[in-house]
Design a protein around this motif. Sequence first.
Motif: not given
Length: 380
Positions: A101, A104, A138-139, A142-143, A179
Amino acid sequence: MKKMKYYLLLFLLIVAFVSNSIAQSVSLDEIITSDTVINLEAKFGGTCNCFKLNSEINFLSDSALVRVVIRDDHGLRHLVFESYPLISTSETVNFIDYANESMYLPENTRAIDLEVYTIDAECQINDIVFETRSEIADSVTIYQHRIDIERQKVAIMNQNLEERGLLWRARVTDLCLMKYEHKVTLWHNDMFNLQGYDYYAGGIFSDYSEFYNVGINGFTKSTTDTFPLVQTKSFDWRKAHGANNPASYYWDDDPDSHDIYGHVEQDGNMIWTVVGNVTEQGNGWMTKVKDQDRYDGDCAGGCFIFAPISAMEAAFKLYYNTQIDFDLSEQHLVECVHAYDNDADCYGGSCTNHNNVMETVNNGYMFIDEEYLPWLDSMS
């Protein structure tokens, strides 16, 4: 002139590369064998949006665990990495510029503490790397980073499970993608050790350490004499959680009364009639015994209706984990099945044939209670 342009272009590329990512490495060289908190503010006073580690882990048992987390200036905690034997290829694991995690982080994050949690393991942290990127991910990026990490874990996990003969398999799940802070909330502590259950895809889940010994020479596979493979030969759902035990919380103390039928000679003829009554108590998760009037009624082939209805009644009780006295209408189901398939009626049918009971259920037919449509022992 051409050389000048070339050098200028090279200079701009170098500047762009350097400005895109600025990293500072801090040497730590600390061996950790118990839960430890390391203050990071004294080692790095600036901000970053990426935090990596160079470390080496030595597992001392199959139930070992190492989890490293950073806490930022907002009190949020981010997983740097976690490792345990099930997702490792040996008892010693090296992490080079690794981040989960913490790859980012929010912009201008100030790292306050490094929290290290260990179970039966040694963790040597060599270097910590604080990095600042000019481009904010961006998301989707990260994903994808998280997915790639979890897929690598799953590949190793399934290989280890197969080699040890364990009877379950892993995949990337919503649970493993949660998370770290959400997992702590779910399990109420930082030292949750799920042994891979958050990756569970199917099969008979068991602890990874069940069939291995750990010695001074590393992991050695145990013989079946030392760790026998014990599989349950049979299991009775009626008795799950001690539901047939009066001392159990799940004891069903609601008595179920039903008649007992038998053959009786009357006027020189054998007739099928009531010969007694019994009151049952403590049926576990099963509902009361039903009577389909097999020998005296017109629906002698109705067993294919009673069997799945009883199974579904028990399944409902198990699903809600409480003793609910379901009594669903067999008559309603046999009428629905017959409407769907003319070959299924009082003279017989199939519990599993796709044109009979299960197909009727899958096509959205609702069940009603027995009191609204009791068993008629015939087609209405």
